[in-house]
Scaffold this motif. Structure first.
Motif, PDB file in Angstrom:
ATOM      1  N   GLN A  10       0.848  -1.310   0.055  1.00 40.56           N
ATOM      2  CA  GLN A  10       0.006   0.027  -0.049  1.00 40.56           C
ATOM      3  C   GLN A  10       0.975   1.188  -0.202  1.00 40.56           C
ATOM      4  O   GLN A  10       0.528   2.162  -0.650  1.00 40.56           O
ATOM      5  N   ARG A  11       2.054   1.358   0.814  1.00 45.89           N
ATOM      6  CA  ARG A  11       2.737   2.476   0.957  1.00 45.89           C
ATOM      7  C   ARG A  11       3.557   2.562  -0.672  1.00 45.89           C
ATOM      8  O   ARG A  11       3.477   3.759  -0.976  1.00 45.89           O
ATOM      9  N   VAL A  12       3.983   1.664  -1.126  1.00 43.93           N
ATOM     10  CA  VAL A  12       4.550   1.735  -2.416  1.00 43.93           C
ATOM     11  C   VAL A  12       3.516   2.110  -3.417  1.00 43.93           C
ATOM     12  O   VAL A  12       3.975   3.241  -4.438  1.00 43.93           O
ATOM     13  N   LEU A  13       2.294   1.618  -3.567  1.00 39.69           N
ATOM     14  CA  LEU A  13       1.317   2.175  -4.577  1.00 39.69           C
ATOM     15  C   LEU A  13       0.961   3.619  -4.073  1.00 39.69           C
ATOM     16  O   LEU A  13       0.909   4.482  -5.004  1.00 39.69           O
ATOM     17  N   ASP A  14       0.759   3.997  -2.875  1.00 45.04           N
ATOM     18  CA  ASP A  14       0.699   5.463  -2.591  1.00 45.04           C
ATOM     19  C   ASP A  14       1.573   6.296  -2.959  1.00 45.04           C
ATOM     20  O   ASP A  14       1.357   7.522  -3.651  1.00 45.04           O
ATOM     21  N   TYR A  15       2.838   6.045  -3.085  1.00 45.33           N
ATOM     22  CA  TYR A  15       3.911   6.654  -3.387  1.00 45.33           C
ATOM     23  C   TYR A  15       3.913   6.889  -4.927  1.00 45.33           C
ATOM     24  O   TYR A  15       4.250   7.944  -5.483  1.00 45.33           O
ATOM     25  N   LEU A  16       3.560   5.881  -5.510  1.00 41.75           N
ATOM     26  CA  LEU A  16       3.848   5.946  -7.114  1.00 41.75           C
ATOM     27  C   LEU A  16       2.467   6.536  -7.801  1.00 41.75           C
ATOM     28  O   LEU A  16       2.618   7.008  -8.623  1.00 41.75           O
ATOM     29  N   GLN A  18       0.438   9.279  -7.373  1.00 41.74           N
ATOM     30  CA  GLN A  18       0.437  10.737  -7.643  1.00 41.74           C
ATOM     31  C   GLN A  18       1.128  10.986  -8.907  1.00 41.74           C
ATOM     32  O   GLN A  18       0.733  11.650  -9.929  1.00 41.74           O
ATOM     33  N   ASP A  19       2.355  10.520  -8.916  1.00 39.25           N
ATOM     34  CA  ASP A  19       3.271  10.846 -10.015  1.00 39.25           C
ATOM     35  C   ASP A  19       2.889  10.083 -11.320  1.00 39.25           C
ATOM     36  O   ASP A  19       2.967  10.719 -12.249  1.00 39.25           O
ATOM     37  N   GLU A  20       2.723   8.839 -11.017  1.00 42.26           N
ATOM     38  CA  GLU A  20       2.102   7.993 -12.254  1.00 42.26           C
ATOM     39  C   GLU A  20       0.900   8.570 -12.948  1.00 42.26           C
ATOM     40  O   GLU A  20       0.596   8.446 -14.082  1.00 42.26           O
ATOM     41  N   ARG A  21      -0.060   9.016 -11.928  1.00 40.02           N
ATOM     42  CA  ARG A  21      -1.331   9.701 -12.348  1.00 40.02           C
ATOM     43  C   ARG A  21      -1.031  10.969 -13.393  1.00 40.02           C
ATOM     44  O   ARG A  21      -1.613  10.987 -14.549  1.00 40.02           O
ATOM     45  N   SER A  22      -0.173  12.007 -12.965  1.00 35.04           N
ATOM     46  CA  SER A  22       0.352  12.947 -13.878  1.00 35.04           C
ATOM     47  C   SER A  22       0.803  12.425 -14.882  1.00 35.04           C
ATOM     48  O   SER A  22       0.534  13.218 -16.124  1.00 35.04           O
ATOM     49  N   HIS A  35      -0.138   1.705 -19.737  1.00 35.41           N
ATOM     50  CA  HIS A  35       0.524   2.657 -18.794  1.00 35.41           C
ATOM     51  C   HIS A  35       0.621   1.923 -17.446  1.00 35.41           C
ATOM     52  O   HIS A  35      -0.528   1.250 -17.037  1.00 35.41           O
ATOM     53  N   ILE A  36       1.599   2.273 -16.624  1.00 38.10           N
ATOM     54  CA  ILE A  36       1.829   1.229 -15.422  1.00 38.10           C
ATOM     55  C   ILE A  36       0.649   1.961 -14.410  1.00 38.10           C
ATOM     56  O   ILE A  36       0.428   1.291 -13.509  1.00 38.10           O
ATOM     57  N   TYR A  37       0.253   3.260 -14.650  1.00 36.28           N
ATOM     58  CA  TYR A  37      -0.592   3.713 -13.619  1.00 36.28           C
ATOM     59  C   TYR A  37      -2.065   2.731 -13.558  1.00 36.28           C
ATOM     60  O   TYR A  37      -2.607   2.639 -12.557  1.00 36.28           O
ATOM     61  N   LEU A  38      -2.288   2.248 -14.798  1.00 39.76           N
ATOM     62  CA  LEU A  38      -3.364   1.188 -14.801  1.00 39.76           C
ATOM     63  C   LEU A  38      -3.205   0.191 -13.743  1.00 39.76           C
ATOM     64  O   LEU A  38      -4.053  -0.328 -13.239  1.00 39.76           O
ATOM     65  N   LEU A  43      -4.195  -2.681  -8.481  1.00 36.82           N
ATOM     66  CA  LEU A  43      -3.619  -3.301  -7.258  1.00 36.82           C
ATOM     67  C   LEU A  43      -4.237  -2.418  -6.021  1.00 36.82           C
ATOM     68  O   LEU A  43      -4.526  -2.929  -5.059  1.00 36.82           O
ATOM     69  N   GLN A  44      -4.375  -1.000  -6.208  1.00 29.52           N
ATOM     70  CA  GLN A  44      -5.086  -0.429  -4.986  1.00 29.52           C
ATOM     71  C   GLN A  44      -6.552  -1.075  -4.843  1.00 29.52           C
ATOM     72  O   GLN A  44      -7.004  -1.037  -3.731  1.00 29.52           O
ATOM     73  N   GLU A  45      -7.189  -1.260  -6.028  1.00 25.06           N
ATOM     74  CA  GLU A  45      -8.712  -1.769  -5.878  1.00 25.06           C
ATOM     75  C   GLU A  45      -8.504  -3.057  -5.269  1.00 25.06           C
ATOM     76  O   GLU A  45      -9.241  -3.390  -4.272  1.00 25.06           O
ATOM     77  N   TYR A  46      -7.952  -3.797  -5.414  1.00 23.92           N
ATOM     78  CA  TYR A  46      -7.548  -5.142  -4.824  1.00 23.92           C
ATOM     79  C   TYR A  46      -7.345  -4.941  -3.220  1.00 23.92           C
ATOM     80  O   TYR A  46      -7.962  -5.795  -2.628  1.00 23.92           O
TER      81      TYR A  46
END
Length: 56
Positions: A10-16, A18-22, A35-38, A43-46
């Motif tokens: 969860q921490r890794v996903l939270d970190y990634l 915002q940046d990947e969304r932009s 795109h990796i953001y997808l 994974l966040q949904e999981y």
């Protein structure tokens, strides 16, 4: 996955996220397809589903 692994993921996903969304938002439609953001969103949904099941 144990609780520590889930927290770490969860921490890794939270970190990634915002940046990947932009990057995703500024990407062309072709680039967005894979795109990796997808994957971050999947994974966040999981993790949210797992959290919901453990609270039941």
């Amino acid at each position: 996955m144990n609780a520590e692994q889930i927290r770490s993921l969860q921490r890794v996903l939270d970190y990634l996220a915002q940046d990947e969304r932009s990057h995703f938002e500024s990407a062309s439609p072709e680039e967005r397809t894979n795109h990796i953001y997808l994957d971050v969103l999947i994974l966040q949904e999981y993790l949210e589903q797992q959290k919901g099941e453990s609270n039941s």
